[in-house]
Design a protein around this motif. Structure first.
Motif, short mmCIF file in Angstrom:
data_model
loop_
_atom_site.label_atom_id
_atom_site.label_comp_id
_atom_site.label_asym_id
_atom_site.label_seq_id
_atom_site.Cartn_x
_atom_site.Cartn_y
_atom_site.Cartn_z
N ARG A 41 -33.18 -28.28 -83.93
CA ARG A 41 -33.53 -26.93 -84.37
C ARG A 41 -33.21 -25.90 -83.28
O ARG A 41 -33.87 -25.85 -82.25
CB ARG A 41 -35.00 -26.84 -84.73
CG ARG A 41 -35.46 -25.41 -85.03
CD ARG A 41 -36.91 -25.36 -85.45
NE ARG A 41 -37.06 -25.77 -86.84
CZ ARG A 41 -38.19 -25.65 -87.53
NH1 ARG A 41 -39.25 -25.14 -86.96
NH2 ARG A 41 -38.25 -26.05 -88.77
N CYS A 43 -33.20 -21.98 -81.97
CA CYS A 43 -34.02 -20.80 -82.21
C CYS A 43 -33.59 -19.68 -81.27
O CYS A 43 -32.90 -19.91 -80.28
CB CYS A 43 -35.50 -21.13 -81.98
SG CYS A 43 -36.12 -22.49 -83.01
N ALA A 68 -25.86 -23.46 -87.32
CA ALA A 68 -26.86 -24.14 -88.15
C ALA A 68 -26.28 -24.53 -89.50
O ALA A 68 -26.60 -25.58 -90.05
CB ALA A 68 -28.07 -23.24 -88.32
N THR A 75 -33.55 -23.28 -88.49
CA THR A 75 -33.60 -22.37 -87.36
C THR A 75 -34.91 -21.59 -87.38
O THR A 75 -35.68 -21.66 -88.33
CB THR A 75 -32.43 -21.35 -87.39
OG1 THR A 75 -32.60 -20.48 -88.52
CG2 THR A 75 -31.09 -22.05 -87.48
N CYS A 98 -38.75 -26.09 -81.44
CA CYS A 98 -37.34 -25.73 -81.26
C CYS A 98 -36.74 -26.58 -80.14
O CYS A 98 -37.31 -26.70 -79.06
CB CYS A 98 -37.21 -24.25 -80.91
SG CYS A 98 -37.76 -23.15 -82.23
#
Length: 356
Positions: A41, A43, A68, A75, A98
């Motif tokens: 993930r 961010c 992404a 995200t 994240c």
């Protein structure tokens, strides 16, 4: 760095008022619409300009979303109202699991350094800063003085009054690097053409110039732009996210043929409201750079190695003249191409206090 377990193996390589983090906080859809394929993930935390600034925050965010989409990753993002929430916004994203946090702008350096030290298993990337030396921080920088040099030369060639201007949001290196290059491009034009085009709003030698004190559009930014217009500047380069909007308003109010040079993105494309006064833009390739960095991290290829966007690697450049193509000197583009080649091969030196 240890390998992560993912659902599949991948290849290839922020304004809230307080500490709120937007999107991806529950079972609601995240910022990306693609089907999830990975647990990695990425961010992002914005500077005070916000993710809709048509400039560096937005470009960085779009780069993260591009990555992404390719990765099938969720995200998250956090917009920063001001400097007081940089640290807490980063911390909130860490608490949202994240794997990589991209911070946008020089002003987030202190908060990024602090949080990176406290969270060594989280990978960070920071745009427009190279002051952090840490194994888990990737600096993404751009030598925009090179592209601004070309824009300054073009501005001097186009100017009808013999005066061009530039002003900034805050007097920080990532702003003044544009202004240095712009002024030096004008100087080079004067030397080559035996002209005396004047730059107002910035003096490279003294380091003194015109700044609004922030990155917000509004009365102050418009007033600074008006001051340059009152000094007969007919080409203006505002450097500082949304402040270009106020400069555009001042130019439109003057209605005297003055034009605007965009910063970071192609203003003509990014904000069509001002396409009729968009002469060119000094562009940073933030979107592809962020995309690459995120994809590399997702593939366990994260590196702390400094990335520098230059004319040579297409990390910086200037936008087309668009509607002004027929209005510039017929030989200007060839001259700019020659100058670009000279900067790339080192025969033309572009120096700035901001990247020494």
């Amino acid at each position: 760095m240890t390998s992560r377990t993912r659902q599949v193996v991948l290849s290839g390589l922020a304004l809230v008022g307080t500490m709120a983090v937007l999107a991806g906080c529950s079972a609601a859809p995240s910022d990306t619409a693609s089907a999830k394929k990975t647990d990695f993930r990425p961010c992002m935390v914005s500077d005070a300009g916000g993710f809709d600034d048509k400039s560096f925050n937005q470009l960085g965010y779009e780069g993260m979303l591009d990555a992404a989409k390719e990765l099938g990753a969720d995200t998250n993002k956090a917009e920063s109202k001001d400097a007081t929430v940089y640290d807490s916004n980063i911390e909130q994203l860490i608490n949202q699991n994240c794997n990589m946090i991209i911070t946008v702008g020089f002003n987030l350096a202190d908060a990024t350094k602090k949080q990176a030290a406290a969270n060594p298993d989280t990978e960070f990337a920071i745009i427009d800063d190279n002051s952090i030396d840490a194994k888990n921080v990737k600096p993404i920088t751009f030598d925009t003085s090179q592209a601004a040099f070309l824009a300054g030369y073009a501005a001097a060639s186009y100017s009808k009054t013999g005066v061009v201007g530039t002003f900034g949001g805050m007097q920080i290196p990532t702003v003044t690097i544009f202004m240095d290059g712009f002024a030096d491009g004008v100087k080079y034009y004067n030397e080559k053409k035996n002209k005396d085009v004047k730059v107002v709003g910035w003096n490279v030698e003294t380091g003194k110039g015109s700044f609004t004190g922030g990155f917000e559009a509004g009365t102050q930014a418009k007033s600074v732009a008006q001051t340059l217009l009152d000094q007969d500047a007919d080409v203006i380069l505002p450097v500082g996210g949304p402040i270009y909007q106020s400069a555009a308003e001042a130019i439109k109010d003057a209605n005297n043929g003055s034009v605007l040079i965009g910063a970071d993105s192609d203003l003509y494309e990014a904000d069509p409201r001002y396409k009729d006064i968009a002469f060119t833009s000094v562009m940073k390739g933030m979107r592809p750079a962020v995309k690459d960095v995120v994809e590399q991290a997702a593939d366990d290829k994260f590196s702390k190695e400094l990335y520098v966007g230059t004319l040579k690697n297409d990390g910086v450049g200037i936008a087309p003249f668009h509607d002004y193509e027929s209005k510039v000197d017929s030989g200007l583009q060839d001259e700019l191409d020659t100058i670009k080649s000279g900067i790339i091969d080192g025969s033309i030196k572009v120096e700035t206090q901001s990247n020494k």
